[in-house]
Design an enzyme around this catalytic site. Structure first.
Site, mmCIF file in Angstrom:
data_model
loop_
_atom_site.group_PDB
_atom_site.id
_atom_site.type_symbol
_atom_site.label_atom_id
_atom_site.label_comp_id
_atom_site.label_asym_id
_atom_site.label_seq_id
_atom_site.Cartn_x
_atom_site.Cartn_y
_atom_site.Cartn_z
ATOM 1 C CE LYS A 16 11.678 3.188 -14.125
ATOM 2 N NZ LYS A 16 10.784 3.511 -13.549
ATOM 3 N NE ARG A 64 12.803 3.925 -7.665
ATOM 4 C CZ ARG A 64 12.522 3.017 -8.924
ATOM 5 N NH1 ARG A 64 13.150 2.160 -9.183
ATOM 6 N NH2 ARG A 64 10.805 3.084 -8.593
ATOM 7 N NE ARG A 120 2.224 0.005 -12.423
ATOM 8 C CZ ARG A 120 3.162 -0.051 -12.171
ATOM 9 N NH1 ARG A 120 3.699 0.369 -13.839
ATOM 10 N NH2 ARG A 120 4.019 0.005 -10.601
ATOM 11 N NE ARG A 172 4.223 -2.633 -8.000
ATOM 12 C CZ ARG A 172 5.160 -1.780 -9.388
ATOM 13 N NH1 ARG A 172 5.195 -2.491 -10.343
ATOM 14 N NH2 ARG A 172 5.511 -0.833 -8.896
ATOM 15 N NE ARG A 205 5.048 3.419 -6.447
ATOM 16 C CZ ARG A 205 4.584 2.806 -7.280
ATOM 17 N NH1 ARG A 205 3.239 2.460 -7.396
ATOM 18 N NH2 ARG A 205 5.221 2.403 -9.313
#
Ligand code: ADP
Length: 199
Positions: A13, A88, A127, A138, A149
């Site tokens: 995204k 969301r 990532r 992250r 998540r």
């Protein structure tokens, strides 16, 4: 144009939001980025949000909705925007619809990036982001948090797909492929084919 980009963590995204907003000449507004900026700046909002983010949970709607309303009231949002990471939850979707109605506006399109869960886990665990010249993971990309998540996405965010489908606004896009391929599919869904195609 007013666009919402939907999709699970790891669907790409953020990457697509930047490219597509650039093509359309509207700001890409990412609630995740705004929260992360507040966390690094150690603002009150950031301190509140961090607890939820680190657990892989959603920041409560009242905090998030107020923040987005402020952002959408800024002058650069007048000509349109691409929302990345908001709404969301169905409640956020209803709040957004209410705010738009008050302004006599509506969304032009909701684009859902579709990627199967196995691929998402692979992408998120590998990532890294560049921070101050270093590649770091992250905090919320740690394996346990990634699982949470994805669960939160399935339970709280995925229902928005049906919500927007019923309004006739939804385009589901296969988000497997190169960045350019996915961008081209999204631009076609937005009725702007060829704009991202430099060839
Ligand atoms: P991703 O889509 O990869 O999960 P984001 O950068 O969009 O990452 O969001 C990171 C975190 O920020 C979320 O896990 C959540 O805690 C918080 N967040 C972002 N957007 C929202 C939102 N609209 N409502 C509640 N929490 C949000």
């Amino acid at each position: 144009m007013r666009i919402v980009l939907l999709g699970p963590p790891g669907a790409g995204k953020g990457t697509q939001a930047q490219i597509i907003a650039g093509e359309l000449g509207v700001p890409a507004i990412s609630t995740g980025d705004i929260f992360r900026a507040n966390v690094s700046g150690q603002t009150d909002l950031g301190l509140k949000a961090k607890v939820y983010m680190d657990a892989g949970d959603l920041v409560p709607d009242e905090i998030t909705v107020a923040m987005v309303k402020d952002r959408l009231a800024e002058p650069d949002s007048k000509a349109g925007y691409l929302l990345d990471g908001f709404p969301r939850t169905i409640a956020q979707g209803e709040q957004l619809r209410g705010s738009l109605e008050q302004l006599g506006q509506r969304l032009d399109r909701v684009v859902e990036l579709v990627v199967e869960e196995e691929e998402l886990v692979r992408r998120l665990s590998g990532r890294r982001m560049l921070v101050g010249g270093e590649w770091v993971q992250r905090d919320d990309d740690k394996p346990e948090t990634v699982r949470r998540r994805l669960e939160v996405y399935r339970e709280q965010t995925a229902p928005l797909s049906g919500f927007y489908e019923r309004e006739g606004l939804l385009s589901r896009i296969d988000a497997i492929g190169t960045i350019e391929e996915v961008t081209a599919r999204v631009m076609t869904a937005l009725g702007q084919p060829g704009r991202s195609d430099d060839s």
